[in-house]
Design a protein around this motif. Sequence first.
Motif, PDB file in Angstrom:
ATOM      1  N   THR A 302       0.824  -1.217   0.000  1.00  0.00           N
ATOM      2  CA  THR A 302       0.000   0.000   0.000  1.00  0.00           C
ATOM      3  C   THR A 302       0.855   1.263   0.000  1.00  0.00           C
ATOM      4  O   THR A 302       0.608   2.206  -0.761  1.00  0.00           O
ATOM      5  N   ILE A 303       1.867   1.281   0.870  1.00  0.00           N
ATOM      6  CA  ILE A 303       2.728   2.459   0.963  1.00  0.00           C
ATOM      7  C   ILE A 303       3.475   2.699  -0.343  1.00  0.00           C
ATOM      8  O   ILE A 303       3.593   3.841  -0.817  1.00  0.00           O
ATOM      9  N   MET A 304       3.968   1.617  -0.961  1.00  0.00           N
ATOM     10  CA  MET A 304       4.720   1.792  -2.210  1.00  0.00           C
ATOM     11  C   MET A 304       3.808   2.243  -3.351  1.00  0.00           C
ATOM     12  O   MET A 304       4.231   3.003  -4.222  1.00  0.00           O
ATOM     13  N   LEU A 305       2.559   1.790  -3.348  1.00  0.00           N
ATOM     14  CA  LEU A 305       1.609   2.270  -4.358  1.00  0.00           C
ATOM     15  C   LEU A 305       1.364   3.766  -4.196  1.00  0.00           C
ATOM     16  O   LEU A 305       1.348   4.525  -5.175  1.00  0.00           O
ATOM     17  N   ILE A 306       1.193   4.218  -2.958  1.00  0.00           N
ATOM     18  CA  ILE A 306       1.021   5.652  -2.697  1.00  0.00           C
ATOM     19  C   ILE A 306       2.270   6.416  -3.127  1.00  0.00           C
ATOM     20  O   ILE A 306       2.193   7.510  -3.697  1.00  0.00           O
ATOM     21  N   ALA A 307       3.448   5.816  -2.856  1.00  0.00           N
ATOM     22  CA  ALA A 307       4.704   6.464  -3.230  1.00  0.00           C
ATOM     23  C   ALA A 307       4.810   6.654  -4.737  1.00  0.00           C
ATOM     24  O   ALA A 307       5.281   7.696  -5.213  1.00  0.00           O
ATOM     25  N   VAL A 308       4.366   5.669  -5.506  1.00  0.00           N
ATOM     26  CA  VAL A 308       4.396   5.786  -6.972  1.00  0.00           C
ATOM     27  C   VAL A 308       3.512   6.945  -7.418  1.00  0.00           C
ATOM     28  O   VAL A 308       3.893   7.738  -8.292  1.00  0.00           O
TER      29      VAL A 308
END
Length: 430
Positions: A302-308
Motif C-alpha cells: 500500500t505504501i509503495m503504491l502511494i509512493a508511486v
Amino acid sequence: MSAADLARLQFAATTGIHWLFVILTMGLVPFVAIMHTRAAFTRDPVRRVVWERMARFWGQLYVINYAVGIVTGLVMEFQFGLSWSGLSKFAGNVFGAPLALETLIAFFAESTFLGMWIFGWGRLSRGVHTTLIWLVALTAYASAYWIMIANGFMQHPVGHEVRDGVAYLTDFGALLTNPNALVALAHIALAALTTGGVLVAGISAFHFARGTEETDLFRSSLRLGTVVSTLASFFVIIVGDLQLPLIRRTQPMKAAALENGDIAQVRAQLVKEHGPGDYVFAHDWLRISMDAMTVIGNTVSTIMLIAVLLLWKDWLVRWRPLAYLLTALIPFPFIASVAGWIVREVGRQPWIIYGELKVEDALSPVSRASLVVSCTVFIAVFVALAVTNWTLIARFARRGPVATQLGTTEPIADEDPHGHADGKQRVPAL
C-alpha cells in the motif's frame, strides 16, 4: 533444551541470518544490472554518466552484501553433516546433486562473474561488461532454484523410492518440477524484488530528505525502486495465496493451523497414514509468523503504491516526512521474509522430510555439550557478520555516490616509457 532442539535452533538461527543476505543479493542485483545496461546503451552522454554512477553506487552496496554473505553461506551445507547426518544418509542420493549444483553456481560461477564485473570497469567492452552483471543476476536466481529444489523435496518428496531405509531418485524431472519448489521460488523472487526496491527507494528518499546535490541520480533510483517494488509487492501476495491449495493437499496440519481447522481430526488422519505419533506442533509460532508476513506485505504494498502516485511533480520528496517514512520501511520486507521462512519450515514438523523422515531420526549422534558450544559459536559469529554487513552498507549508503570506490580509476596523465601515468598504474579499486 534437548540435543534435537539445540540442533534445530542452530540451523534456524544460522539459516535465518544467512537468508537476510540472500534476499538482498537476489533483490538488489537486478537493479544494478538494469542501471548498468542503461549506462552502456544510452546515447545521451549526460544520462549515461548518471546511470553509470548509479550502477557503481548501488553495485558497491551489492558487493558488500555479497562478500560478507558468502561467508555465512559456507556454513549451511556443512551443518547437514555436522548435526543432521541422518538426513544426508536418507536423502543424499536425491538432493545431493541439487546442493552440489547450488555450490558450484553460487561459489564458483557467480563469484567468478562478479569478480570479472568488479575488475572489468574500464577494461572490458560495454557489451561484455554488461553481460557479466546479467550473468551474476542469472546465477543468483539459479542458485536459489537449486536450493528450493532440495527444500521442496523436504516439503513434498517426489520422484523417489525408498529401499532399505534410503531414498533413491527415480524421476529427475519430477524433482525439478516439484510444484512445492517452483511456486515457492516465484514467491521468494518477488519478495526479493520487493526488498531490493524498498531498499533502493528508501536510501534515495533519505538523501532527498537530508538535501542532496545528486538529484538526477537519486530521482532515477527512487522511481525505479518504487515502481519495481510496487509491482513485485502486489504479485508476491497473489503468488503467496497460490501456495494455500498446495499446502492443504500436501501438509494438512499446517493448513489446519493456518485456517483454524479441526486439529484433532487432522491428527487422527495423520496417525492413520503414518502410524502413531504426536503430529501437533507449535501452532502459535505459525500463526504469528503468518500474520506478521501478511500484515507487513499488505502495508508495504500500500505504501509503495502511494509512493508511486506521489512521484508525480516530486511530491514524494518535497514532503520530508514521507521521504523518511520510505527510509523507515527498509527493514520490514526483511522481517516479512523471515516470517515466511518460519511458516514454511515450522509448519512441517515433526517431519524433516514430510511423511518420510522425522527430525529425531535425522539427528547426528552428537553430544548435547558439543551442540551447546557449536550453537553458541555459530550464532555469535553470524550475528557479528550481520552487524558488520549492515554497518558497512549503512555507512556507504549514507555517504552517497561521492564515497563510491567500485569502478574508480586513477586519473591518467601522459604515460611514461614504462606504461605508467605519473608513476601510477590504472587499477580499479574496490
